[in-house]
Scaffold this motif. Structure first.
Motif, PDB file in Angstrom:
ATOM      1  N   GLN A  85       0.756  -1.277  -0.089  1.00 49.82           N
ATOM      2  CA  GLN A  85      -0.103  -0.038   0.020  1.00 49.82           C
ATOM      3  C   GLN A  85       0.751   1.258   0.017  1.00 49.82           C
ATOM      4  O   GLN A  85       0.479   2.147  -0.782  1.00 49.82           O
ATOM      5  CB  GLN A  85      -0.876  -0.050   1.225  1.00 49.82           C
TER       6      GLN A  85
ATOM      7  N   ARG B  28       2.158   1.560  -3.366  1.00 47.83           N
ATOM      8  CA  ARG B  28       1.203   2.151  -4.417  1.00 47.83           C
ATOM      9  C   ARG B  28       0.767   3.392  -4.507  1.00 47.83           C
ATOM     10  O   ARG B  28       0.563   4.084  -5.267  1.00 47.83           O
ATOM     11  CB  ARG B  28       0.211   1.100  -4.492  1.00 47.83           C
ATOM     12  N   SER B  29       0.669   3.758  -2.880  1.00 48.43           N
ATOM     13  CA  SER B  29      -0.034   5.063  -2.898  1.00 48.43           C
ATOM     14  C   SER B  29       0.851   6.277  -2.582  1.00 48.43           C
ATOM     15  O   SER B  29       0.463   7.578  -2.564  1.00 48.43           O
ATOM     16  CB  SER B  29      -1.200   4.954  -1.453  1.00 48.43           C
TER      17      SER B  29
END
Length: 310
Positions: free
Chosen positions: A217, A220-221
């Motif tokens: 996460q 990706r973020s």
């Protein structure tokens, strides 16, 4: 108190707005025009002529044939096969090399400083190795008679790779060529992306960790959005470099690549100097440049975007 005013005739004329950067870049632009523009114009003119060995040796002006060379190429199925080989190789090689470079860059942020320096030094040696030397080394390693790779694989139980030729099939041959290109391209990508990772604020990663975000996460973020401009740049550069593949497949096939291992660069060279079809080779080179113009325009556009953000 009076202010002495500069006479009108003594005042220098101001440069037009935006002219200074062009004036500073003018010497470089003139040099590039001489080194690249002149050969490019001659190549375009040659593609509309019919230069043969007879005209080359005699020095006579070759006859003008118009777009016959382009018509001949674009209607040739072998040419489109070469285009497909080049495009497919570029997509695979760029995808694998960028993903591997990003993975190694992320790994470099996890290890300690001394290990990171060793990784950088090792990759710099790979990066500094000339393509011709690297291709020759790979050719020796994968030699069907004395190659180390075949010897090691042959040691596995139930596997017989004695005198195995890696170019017996197009799939194995392209696997070898792609491996060489990816191996040589990873250092630039890993070192560049590692430099980009140093610009990711640690506070954001720590805040995401506190909020319960996992490694995927966070990647990706946070990391990928920040690295996106840099990833686009290095990916575009990799496309430009890999699309012009010549040295690796040429050396691995001993200067005579079979049709299954031809790329646009080697196909143009083979037509021009292998079969004395100089104008046909020039036309193939012009088409290659046209195909690359879109990628080059995208690269320049991204550079300007990054400049505007900065």
């Amino acid at each position: 108190m009076s202010v002495v005013e500069t006479p009108r005739h003594a005042r220098g004329k101001a440069w037009p707005k935006g002219a200074t950067p062009w004036l500073l870049a003018l010497p470089t632009l003139l040099l590039l025009a001489g080194l690249l523009g002149y050969p490019l114009v001659n190549m375009v003119l040659l593609s509309f002529q019919n230069m043969r060995l007879r005209e080359l040796l005699s020095g006579r002006t070759p006859p003008w044939v118009g777009v016959d060379n382009y018509t001949r190429i674009l209607s040739d199925g072998a040419f489109w096969t070469v285009v497909w080989h080049t495009a497919a190789f570029t997509v695979v090689a760029v995808t694998v090399s960028v993903l591997a470079g990003l993975g190694i860059a992320l790994l470099m942020r996890r290890v300690n400083r001394s290990v990171r320096m060793m990784m950088v030094v090792a990759m710099m040696f790979v990066w500094a190795l000339p393509q011709l030397v690297a291709a020759q080394i790979f050719r020796w390693i994968t030699d069907s008679d004395f190659g180390v790779l075949n010897y090691v694989i042959d040691l596995l139980p139930g596997v017989d790779y004695h005198n195995h030729s890696w170019f017996v099939s197009p799939a194995q041959g392209w696997l070898l060529i792609t491996s060489l290109v990816v191996w040589a391209g990873i250092p630039f990508l890993a070192i560049t992306l590692n430099a980009g990772l140093t610009q990711v604020p640690k506070e954001l990663i720590e805040a995401a960790t506190v909020d319960g975000a996992g490694a995927w996460q966070t990647l990706r973020s946070i990391i990928l959005p920040i690295l996106k401009p840099l990833i686009i740049i290095v990916t575009t550069l990799s496309v430009i470099w890999d699309f012009g593949l010549f040295t690796q497949n040429w050396v691995l096939r001993d200067g005579h690549p079979e049709p299954a291992f031809q790329t646009l660069a080697s196909y143009s060279y083979t037509q021009a100097f292998g079969q004395s079809r100089y104008s046909l080779g020039a036309a193939i080179a012009v088409i290659t440049v046209i195909l690359m113009l879109g990628v080059m325009a995208f690269y320049i556009r991204q550079m300007f975007k990054i400049g505007e953000v900065d």
